[in-house]
Design a protein around this motif. Structure first.
Motif, short mmCIF file in Angstrom:
data_model
loop_
_atom_site.label_atom_id
_atom_site.label_comp_id
_atom_site.label_asym_id
_atom_site.label_seq_id
_atom_site.Cartn_x
_atom_site.Cartn_y
_atom_site.Cartn_z
N GLU A 1 102.37 -13.96 -114.70
CA GLU A 1 103.06 -13.35 -115.84
C GLU A 1 103.95 -12.21 -115.37
O GLU A 1 105.12 -12.10 -115.76
N VAL A 2 103.41 -11.35 -114.53
CA VAL A 2 104.18 -10.22 -114.00
C VAL A 2 105.28 -10.72 -113.07
O VAL A 2 106.41 -10.24 -113.11
N ASN B 1 112.74 -12.47 -113.79
CA ASN B 1 113.76 -12.56 -114.84
C ASN B 1 114.57 -11.28 -114.94
O ASN B 1 115.78 -11.30 -115.15
N ARG B 2 113.90 -10.14 -114.82
CA ARG B 2 114.61 -8.85 -114.89
C ARG B 2 115.60 -8.72 -113.73
O ARG B 2 116.75 -8.30 -113.92
N VAL B 3 115.18 -9.10 -112.52
CA VAL B 3 116.06 -9.04 -111.36
C VAL B 3 117.24 -10.00 -111.55
O VAL B 3 118.39 -9.65 -111.28
N ALA B 4 116.96 -11.18 -112.03
CA ALA B 4 118.03 -12.16 -112.25
C ALA B 4 119.02 -11.66 -113.29
O ALA B 4 120.24 -11.77 -113.11
N HIS C 1 114.81 -13.16 -102.89
CA HIS C 1 113.49 -13.03 -102.27
C HIS C 1 112.66 -12.08 -103.11
O HIS C 1 113.01 -10.93 -103.27
N GLN C 2 111.60 -12.58 -103.66
CA GLN C 2 110.71 -11.75 -104.46
C GLN C 2 109.28 -12.03 -104.01
O GLN C 2 108.87 -13.18 -103.90
#
Length: 70
Positions: free
Chosen positions: A46-47, A53-56, A12-13
């Motif tokens: 973009e953000v 991607n960073r969380v993944a 969840h993001q």
């Protein structure tokens, strides 16, 4: 003995908003109002992509377990 384990993970993001979105929406003309146009004005994709991607990379990708079990 359990030979396989399946994990179901759900991420969840929140979608981040662009800066000054309210002013941009107020400046729209009626012929500019459509789902694609408004979405591109509201959301900072973009953000959103960078953070997702960073969380993944930090959370979900490391959960890949050695598939040599069993």
């Amino acid at each position: 003995m359990v030979r396989k384990l399946i994990l179901f993970l759900e991420m969840h993001q929140p979608r981040r908003l662009k800066y000054g979105v309210l002013n941009k929406l107020c400046d729209l003309r009626s012929d500019e109002i459509n789902e694609v146009g408004i979405s591109s004005i509201i959301f900072n994709d973009e953000v959103n992509k960078e953070i997702l991607n960073r969380v993944a990379d930090r959370s979900y990708v490391p959960t890949r377990v050695n598939e040599g079990f069993g």
